[in-house]
Design a protein around this motif. Structure first.
Motif, PDB file in Angstrom:
ATOM      1  N   GLY A  97      -8.857  -2.978  -7.220  1.00 14.43           N
ATOM      2  CA  GLY A  97      -7.844  -3.783  -7.101  1.00 14.43           C
ATOM      3  C   GLY A  97      -7.705  -5.465  -7.286  1.00 14.43           C
ATOM      4  O   GLY A  97      -7.374  -6.192  -7.059  1.00 14.43           O
ATOM      5  N   THR A 156     -11.781  -7.886   0.052  1.00 11.60           N
ATOM      6  CA  THR A 156     -12.443  -6.451   0.319  1.00 11.60           C
ATOM      7  C   THR A 156     -11.207  -6.018   1.160  1.00 11.60           C
ATOM      8  O   THR A 156     -11.394  -6.236   2.337  1.00 11.60           O
ATOM      9  N   LYS A 157     -10.301  -5.872   1.010  1.00 10.92           N
ATOM     10  CA  LYS A 157      -9.419  -5.314   1.806  1.00 10.92           C
ATOM     11  C   LYS A 157      -9.711  -4.651   3.614  1.00 10.92           C
ATOM     12  O   LYS A 157     -10.070  -4.818   4.374  1.00 10.92           O
ATOM     13  N   SER A 158     -11.028  -3.344   3.090  1.00 12.85           N
ATOM     14  CA  SER A 158     -11.094  -2.386   4.368  1.00 12.85           C
ATOM     15  C   SER A 158     -12.271  -3.022   4.628  1.00 12.85           C
ATOM     16  O   SER A 158     -12.545  -3.255   5.751  1.00 12.85           O
ATOM     17  N   THR A 161     -15.922  -1.478   1.558  1.00 13.84           N
ATOM     18  CA  THR A 161     -16.752  -1.108  -0.309  1.00 13.84           C
ATOM     19  C   THR A 161     -18.200  -1.234  -0.518  1.00 13.84           C
ATOM     20  O   THR A 161     -17.881  -2.504  -0.810  1.00 13.84           O
ATOM     21  N   GLY A 218      -4.929  -2.319  -2.370  1.00 15.20           N
ATOM     22  CA  GLY A 218      -5.800  -3.113  -3.331  1.00 15.20           C
ATOM     23  C   GLY A 218      -4.794  -3.395  -4.592  1.00 15.20           C
ATOM     24  O   GLY A 218      -4.695  -3.771  -5.342  1.00 15.20           O
ATOM     25  N   ARG A 219      -4.448  -2.500  -5.381  1.00 15.41           N
ATOM     26  CA  ARG A 219      -3.836  -2.347  -6.927  1.00 15.41           C
ATOM     27  C   ARG A 219      -2.761  -3.438  -6.883  1.00 15.41           C
ATOM     28  O   ARG A 219      -2.058  -3.485  -7.494  1.00 15.41           O
ATOM     29  N   GLN A 298      -5.507   1.016 -13.484  1.00 17.19           N
ATOM     30  CA  GLN A 298      -5.187   1.408 -11.767  1.00 17.19           C
ATOM     31  C   GLN A 298      -4.319   1.291 -11.484  1.00 17.19           C
ATOM     32  O   GLN A 298      -4.432   2.978 -10.274  1.00 17.19           O
ATOM     33  N   GLU A 302      -3.921   5.334 -10.105  1.00 17.64           N
ATOM     34  CA  GLU A 302      -4.924   5.949  -9.280  1.00 17.64           C
ATOM     35  C   GLU A 302      -3.293   5.531  -7.906  1.00 17.64           C
ATOM     36  O   GLU A 302      -3.075   6.448  -6.868  1.00 17.64           O
TER      37      GLU A 302
HETATM   38  O1  PA5 Z   1      -6.212   0.152  -4.991  1.00 16.45           O
HETATM   39  C1  PA5 Z   1      -6.537   0.455  -4.276  1.00 16.45           C
HETATM   40  O2  PA5 Z   1      -7.061  -0.056  -2.368  1.00 16.45           O
HETATM   41  C2  PA5 Z   1      -8.313   0.675  -3.982  1.00 16.45           C
HETATM   42  O3  PA5 Z   1      -7.980   0.803  -5.533  1.00 16.45           O
HETATM   43  C3  PA5 Z   1      -9.320  -0.596  -4.070  1.00 16.45           C
HETATM   44  O4  PA5 Z   1      -8.611  -1.722  -4.633  1.00 16.45           O
HETATM   45  C4  PA5 Z   1     -10.622  -0.613  -4.270  1.00 16.45           C
HETATM   46  O5  PA5 Z   1     -10.520   0.507  -3.787  1.00 16.45           O
HETATM   47  C5  PA5 Z   1     -11.368  -1.904  -3.760  1.00 16.45           C
HETATM   48  O6  PA5 Z   1     -11.211  -1.807  -2.120  1.00 16.45           O
HETATM   49  P1  PA5 Z   1     -11.721  -2.637  -1.072  1.00 16.45           P
HETATM   50  O7  PA5 Z   1     -10.207  -3.869  -1.410  1.00 16.45           O
HETATM   51  O8  PA5 Z   1     -11.136  -2.135   0.378  1.00 16.45           O
HETATM   52  O9  PA5 Z   1     -12.600  -3.183  -1.417  1.00 16.45           O
END
Ligand code: PA5
Length: 476
Positions: A97, A156-158, A161, A218-219, A298, A302
């Motif tokens: 995302g 990156t949200k988390s 990654t 993310g998405r 995605q 997902e």
């Molecule tokens: O939709 C989602 O949460 C995932 O596909 C994330 O976008 C992807 O795994 C990347 O994660 P992050 O933003 O933590 O790096």
């Protein structure tokens, strides 16, 4: 661009035409009757109420993004202005995302050869979105960048990654070697304000930081700083994009299936899934929308691809999203879509007014099989080919529907993104699954951590070590 008035907004309203999902057009075996839709109304009503009740809460924070970011948007616009002044390149480091949205909007709203234009015409930095850890790609990127003139945006949200953090480590090391204390002036972090490692690193390094709200996965993040900063840097009117999203939200505030395009399309997809249509093809007739199809894949894949429902029952829900491009894939995929298994719903995206017009020159007068094209425009040709494909699919009883954008601009892209997000939320509610988690993605992420010996993943490593070894017999 100035804010649009009601009349202008109405003129930019997306249209959804689902005639070709109906039995009258594709036959009773494949299509739906009005009576069937009426019977399924309660499913749509329930999904509508669930989404309405949960909006703004938990992982549905994204519903409020068109309304609650006034200050952040001003900060993004000011930051983008500064970046435009100082840098020639803007590089997004992110995946999933964090990458698909920025790529989709860049392709939709910038010159299709933006990065290749001379600076005087481009009027904004080049944009690169690095969403892989292919070493050749990293080296290729570094070969074309002048670090002095490059701003990076790690997203990156988390904050953990592997792909994104490895890119960050490589780039930050280069920046520090080159700029020392000033390395931080070349990196912006976009991450969760309270979770993960990137926020800690950003604080330590003194990076300018934008936050991804807790309730935005993310998405579903294109309309928060994840997507808004890269978009603003390349000159997209992000206020207009958010306005378009808000407009779509308003349109979808009714459970009347004849008025809410996200709800009717979710219901049609849901009912199609019940009839074994396991594939959802997204086929825009515009190069500008090519990566909207990637972004959609995605979002749809997902969000809906889940093994269990909310009660824990095994359901193996979802539809495999497939991207296609009109007219390109008419010469690649349409044969299958028209004559292969009856397992697809095809969404065509039409554009009423392309931003450019190209005439097909006169010539070959003595060859009628070529000269019939003369005097027409490419605009007429692409539109006719879309109509012809729609006709060909329909006469072969293939379920399809068309979303039409009056034109591609920031407002209509805001509408489109928000409509797909809502449609996904409705479809997830109909399937009674958790639309907003991604345990399948986490599985792969965790296995990578285990293989790299990350602390806390010892059990996963043990499990992997004990997995049935591959047989040499099956490797030839
Ligand atoms: O939709 C989602 O949460 C995932 O596909 C994330 O976008 C992807 O795994 C990347 O994660 P992050 O933003 O933590 O790096």
């Amino acid at each position: 661009m100035a804010r649009l008035n009601d009349k202008m907004r109405k003129a930019l309203k997306l249209k959804l035409d689902y005639n070709n999902m109906m039995a009258d057009y594709v036959g009773e075996e494949q299509g739906f009757t009005d009576a069937e839709l009426k019977r399924a109304k309660s499913i749509a009503d329930k999904a509508f109420e669930t989404v309405k009740a949960n909006r703004g809460q938990g992982m549905m924070g994204w519903t409020e993004l068109p309304y609650n970011q006034a200050e952040i948007v001003e900060d993004i616009i000011a930051t983008a202005k500064d970046i435009k002044k100082k840098f020639d390149n803007f590089v997004v480091l992110g995946i999933g995302g964090s990458a698909l949205g920025p790529t989709a909007v860049f392709q939709a709203l910038c010159h299709l050869r933006h990065n290749e234009l001379p600076k005087s015409k481009r009027k904004a930095p080049k944009l690169y979105v690095e969403d892989n850890v292919d070493p050749e790609r990293m080296v290729a990127l570094l070969d074309v960048l002048d670090l002095e003139k490059t701003m990076f945006n790690v997203i990156t949200k988390s904050g953990s990654t592997s792909e994104t953090m490895s890119q960050y480590l490589i780039i930050m090391d280069l920046l520090k070697k080159k700029f020392g204390d000033k390395a931080k002036d070349h990196m912006i972090a976009t991450t969760s304000s309270n979770k993960g490692n990137l926020i800690k690193i950003a604080k330590q390094e003194g990076l300018k930081t934008f936050y991804i709200p807790d309730g935005v996965g993310g998405r579903f993040s294109e309309l928060c700083p994840v997507g808004l900063l890269p978009a603003a840097v390349v000159g997209v009117d992000i206020k207009q994009m958010l306005d378009g999203a808000a407009y779509m939200d308003k349109i979808c505030s009714t459970k009347d299936l004849k008025k809410n395009p996200a709800l009717i399309s979710a219901l049609l997809e849901y009912l199609s899934m019940q009839k074994g249509k396991n594939i959802s093809v997204m086929m825009p007739y515009a190069d500008s929308l090519k990566y909207i199809a990637d972004w959609y894949c995605q979002l749809w894949g997902e969000s809906l691809g889940k093994s269990v429902d909310k009660e824990g029952n095994l359901v193996y829900a979802g539809q495999t999203p497939v991207k296609a491009l009109g007219v390109t894939d008419q010469h690649s995929q349409i044969q299958l879509y028209r004559e292969g298994p009856f397992d697809k719903v095809i969404t065509l995206i039409a554009v009423e007014n392309y931003r450019k017009e190209v005439e097909i020159s006169e010539g070959c007068k003595d060859i009628p099989d070529v000269s019939f094209l003369c005097g027409h425009t490419m605009n007429e040709l692409i539109t006719s080919e879309r109509i012809a494909t729609e006709y060909a699919l329909t006469t072969a009883q293939r379920l399809n529907y068309t979303i039409t954008l009056p034109e591609v601009n920031a407002f209509t892209i805001g509408e489109l993104l928000y409509m797909f997000e809502l449609e996904t939320a409705y479809a997830g509610a109909m399937l009674n699954i958790d639309t907003f988690n991604q345990p399948g993605v986490e599985g792969g992420k965790n296995a990578t951590y285990a293989l790299f010996g990350r602390k806390g993943y010892e059990e996963t490593k043990k499990e992997m070590d004990n997995a049935t070894p591959k047989k040499a017999d099956y490797i030839i």
